[in-house]
Design a protein around this motif. Structure first.
Motif, short mmCIF file in Angstrom:
data_model
loop_
_atom_site.label_atom_id
_atom_site.label_comp_id
_atom_site.label_asym_id
_atom_site.label_seq_id
_atom_site.Cartn_x
_atom_site.Cartn_y
_atom_site.Cartn_z
N PRO A 1 0.81 -1.22 0.00
CA PRO A 1 0.00 0.00 0.00
C PRO A 1 0.85 1.27 0.00
CG PRO A 1 -0.84 -1.55 1.61
CD PRO A 1 0.45 -2.12 1.11
N GLY A 2 1.96 1.27 0.73
CA GLY A 2 2.83 2.45 0.79
C GLY A 2 3.38 2.80 -0.58
N LEU A 3 3.84 1.78 -1.29
CA LEU A 3 4.42 1.99 -2.62
C LEU A 3 3.35 2.48 -3.59
CD1 LEU A 3 6.77 1.76 -4.62
CD2 LEU A 3 6.14 -0.64 -4.97
N LEU A 4 2.18 1.87 -3.50
CA LEU A 4 1.09 2.26 -4.40
C LEU A 4 0.67 3.71 -4.16
CD1 LEU A 4 -0.85 1.28 -6.62
CD2 LEU A 4 -2.46 0.65 -4.80
N ALA A 5 0.61 4.07 -2.86
CA ALA A 5 0.22 5.44 -2.52
C ALA A 5 1.25 6.44 -3.04
CB ALA A 5 0.07 5.58 -1.01
N ARG A 6 2.51 6.06 -2.91
CA ARG A 6 3.59 6.94 -3.38
C ARG A 6 3.50 7.10 -4.91
NH1 ARG A 6 10.01 5.84 -2.37
NH2 ARG A 6 10.75 7.76 -3.36
#
Ligand SMILES: [Zn+2]
Length: 239
Positions: free
Chosen positions: A175-180
């Motif tokens: 999720p962190g990577l996708l949000a970034r």
């Protein structure tokens, strides 16, 4: 694993890039602007030339009527003068002068009528020619619009297909990577990732990349381009 994540993210990027592309195409769809402008110009031209033709034709009708009425006057006069009506010599003289003027008037009308006979047919023909051109352009525009509508439907369908692929493509990405990625994408005209080219440059902005960035990308670390801030993607199968 960053590697698997980045590869998955690249798939998402490909979908997003396709969507950006479809939007751009749809936005650039031509509704037939050039043809519309041509029709507007021709319509204006027809207004002018059609108006001229109409004015000349009307002048011809009016002159023919006026001439007819002069002709009537002359005939009436002849009947009176030679029909034994009671005019004294002074009256006859005055009447003759009047008739002379009427005859002159009639002669100059004759000249103008002859001119009009020459002018009216080509003026009418020109207006008809312009009208025909307008009809042709309108048919062309209708045909063009049909094509544009078909292209619009095709793009809408393609958009639907790509959009439908996205939820599955993002599944499993951290999720962190996708949000970034989404954040970068929104700030960068919809494109959040860039492939590293064979020349070790950013595939999106063309900036030459430092060796360190390329190495980090090869090591499956999340690296961004220092110029355009997109996430860099390295794959063996570079184009
Ligand atoms: Zn870049």
């Amino acid at each position: 694993m960053a590697s698997a994540d980045l590869a998955r993210l690249w798939r998402v990027h490909e979908i997003d890039a396709a969507l950006v592309d479809i939007r751009a195409h749809a936005g650039a769809l031509d509704p037939g602007t050039k043809l519309q402008q041509e029709i507007a110009a021709l319509t204006k031209h027809l207004e002018e030339k059609g108006g001229e033709a109409k004015a000349l034709a009307q002048e011809q009708i009016d002159l023919e009527l006026a001439q007819k009425s002069l002709q009537e006057k002359l005939k009436k006069n002849d009947r009176e003068l030679y029909g034994g009506s009671l005019l004294n010599s002074r009256e006859v003289e005055a009447r003759n002068r009047e008739m002379e003027m009427i005859k002159n008037q009639r002669d100059s009308m004759d000249e103008r009528l002859l001119e009009l006979m020459e002018l009216v047919p080509p003026a009418k023909a020109l207006a008809e020619k312009i009208q025909k051109r307008i009809d042709e352009k309108k048919a062309e525009l209708a045909e063009f619009r049909k094509g544009a509508l078909a292209e619009k439907s095709r793009l809408e369908e393609e958009f639907r297909i790509q959009t439908a692929k996205r939820p599955q493509a993002i599944a499993g990405i951290a999720p962190g990577l996708l949000a970034r990625y989404d954040d970068i994408r929104k700030k960068s005209a919809g494109i959040g990732m860039a492939r590293i080219t064979r020349e070790q440059a950013c595939g999106a902005c063309g900036m030459a990349l430092p060796e360190r960035s390329v190495q980090n990308a090869k090591d499956d670390k999340v690296v961004t381009c220092e110029a355009c801030h997109r996430i860099l993607y390295y794959s063996e199968s570079i184009l």
